[in-house]
Structure formats: structure tokens, C-alpha cells
Design a protein around this motif. Sequence first.
Motif, PDB file in Angstrom:
ATOM      1  N   UNK A  11       0.843  -1.200   0.000  1.00 45.12           N
ATOM      2  CA  UNK A  11       0.000   0.000   0.000  1.00 45.12           C
ATOM      3  C   UNK A  11       0.880   1.252   0.000  1.00 45.12           C
ATOM      4  N   UNK A  12       0.423   2.312  -0.657  1.00 44.25           N
ATOM      5  CA  UNK A  12       1.256   3.501  -0.804  1.00 44.25           C
ATOM      6  C   UNK A  12       1.520   4.262   0.492  1.00 44.25           C
ATOM      7  N   UNK A  13       0.677   4.104   1.486  1.00 40.61           N
ATOM      8  CA  UNK A  13       0.873   4.830   2.739  1.00 40.61           C
ATOM      9  C   UNK A  13       0.983   3.812   3.874  1.00 40.61           C
ATOM     10  N   UNK A  14       1.720   4.159   4.900  1.00 43.20           N
ATOM     11  CA  UNK A  14       1.916   3.251   6.024  1.00 43.20           C
ATOM     12  C   UNK A  14       3.338   2.746   6.117  1.00 43.20           C
ATOM     13  N   UNK A  15       4.085   2.888   5.032  1.00 41.30           N
ATOM     14  CA  UNK A  15       5.511   2.591   5.032  1.00 41.30           C
ATOM     15  C   UNK A  15       6.155   3.508   4.002  1.00 41.30           C
ATOM     16  N   UNK A  16       7.460   3.510   3.950  1.00 40.90           N
ATOM     17  CA  UNK A  16       8.148   4.390   2.999  1.00 40.90           C
ATOM     18  C   UNK A  16       8.504   3.684   1.700  1.00 40.90           C
ATOM     19  N   UNK A  36       7.370   1.599 -13.490  1.00 41.67           N
ATOM     20  CA  UNK A  36       6.907   1.273 -12.143  1.00 41.67           C
ATOM     21  C   UNK A  36       5.696   0.371 -12.324  1.00 41.67           C
ATOM     22  N   UNK A  37       5.721  -0.773 -11.683  1.00 42.09           N
ATOM     23  CA  UNK A  37       4.601  -1.700 -11.752  1.00 42.09           C
ATOM     24  C   UNK A  37       3.844  -1.719 -10.444  1.00 42.09           C
ATOM     25  N   UNK A  38       2.557  -1.405 -10.493  1.00 40.08           N
ATOM     26  CA  UNK A  38       1.707  -1.445  -9.303  1.00 40.08           C
ATOM     27  C   UNK A  38       0.986  -2.780  -9.283  1.00 40.08           C
ATOM     28  N   UNK A  39       1.227  -3.534  -8.237  1.00 44.86           N
ATOM     29  CA  UNK A  39       0.735  -4.902  -8.123  1.00 44.86           C
ATOM     30  C   UNK A  39       0.222  -5.113  -6.698  1.00 44.86           C
ATOM     31  N   UNK A  40      -0.751  -5.984  -6.507  1.00 44.37           N
ATOM     32  CA  UNK A  40      -1.252  -6.244  -5.160  1.00 44.37           C
ATOM     33  C   UNK A  40      -1.777  -4.958  -4.547  1.00 44.37           C
ATOM     34  N   UNK A  41      -1.435  -4.704  -3.281  1.00 48.68           N
ATOM     35  CA  UNK A  41      -1.894  -3.488  -2.614  1.00 48.68           C
ATOM     36  C   UNK A  41      -1.278  -2.221  -3.202  1.00 48.68           C
ATOM     37  N   UNK A  54      -4.200  14.250   6.370  1.00 47.34           N
ATOM     38  CA  UNK A  54      -4.441  13.770   7.735  1.00 47.34           C
ATOM     39  C   UNK A  54      -3.371  12.778   8.192  1.00 47.34           C
ATOM     40  N   UNK A  55      -2.722  12.136   7.241  1.00 53.32           N
ATOM     41  CA  UNK A  55      -1.642  11.208   7.578  1.00 53.32           C
ATOM     42  C   UNK A  55      -0.334  11.946   7.849  1.00 53.32           C
ATOM     43  N   UNK A  56      -0.259  13.184   7.384  1.00 49.78           N
ATOM     44  CA  UNK A  56       0.955  13.968   7.572  1.00 49.78           C
ATOM     45  C   UNK A  56       2.105  13.515   6.698  1.00 49.78           C
ATOM     46  N   UNK A  57       1.788  12.955   5.540  1.00 51.01           N
ATOM     47  CA  UNK A  57       2.824  12.482   4.612  1.00 51.01           C
ATOM     48  C   UNK A  57       2.567  13.086   3.233  1.00 51.01           C
ATOM     49  N   UNK A  58       3.603  13.127   2.393  1.00 51.74           N
ATOM     50  CA  UNK A  58       3.406  13.656   1.040  1.00 51.74           C
ATOM     51  C   UNK A  58       2.396  12.817   0.256  1.00 51.74           C
TER      52      UNK A  58
END
Length: 114
Positions: A11-16, A36-41, A54-58
Motif C-alpha cells: 500500500x502507498x501509505x503506512x511505510x516508505x 513502475x509496476x503497481x501490483x497487489x496493494x 491527515x496522515x501527515x505524509x506527502x
Amino acid sequence: MRSVFYLLDTAPYGSEKAFGALNAAAVSLNKMDVTVGLYGDGVYLAVAGQDSKKLGVPNLADILYAYGELRVLVHEPSLVERGLFGETLIETLELTDEEDFLEAMGNSDCVILL
């Protein structure tokens, strides 16, 4: 090395991981063919209208818009599995089936999974 395929399956948010993959891909653009290949989450990054304040991330979608020349493939079966196929997606992305996604990955000189 002439081409690189960055595989993002988290997933794009929750880790770097997504942030790192997108920035590495952007830096590589001048030197080689980058996909860039987007696969799974990772396909959650394809959804338009993301708001990460609200997450405080870019907002990672902004990176995709800023680097329109970046080739981004979205694994269509992953979209379907997550109920995202009817969502509005970022218009610069390419939907691919399983076969085309794997072919693009296999045709790259290097595959990087973060």
C-alpha cells in the motif's frame, strides 16, 4: 543497464516503500528506461483524488503527476480483487493484464522490489 522495473506491491501509505520506489524511479528517468509496476496493494496508488494531509505524509500521486513521462503499469487483476476497477484512476497510468505485466517485468534488465 538500460531498463529497470520497480515493482510496488505494498500500500502507498503506512511505510516508505512506495515513496522510495517512486523517488528512485524519478531519479533514474534521465539514465534509463524506467517502469513502475503497481501490483497487489500497490494498486491503491492508482486511485485519483488521494488526500494524505491527515496522515501527515506527502501525497504520492503528486509524484506521478509531476513525472508524467514515468511509465506506470497497473496490474488489472489486482484492481479487480480489491474492488477498485470502477474507481477513477490517475489518467497517465496503463492498465495491463497478467500476461502483459509479467512480460514488461521480464523484458527489463533489472527488477527492483522494495
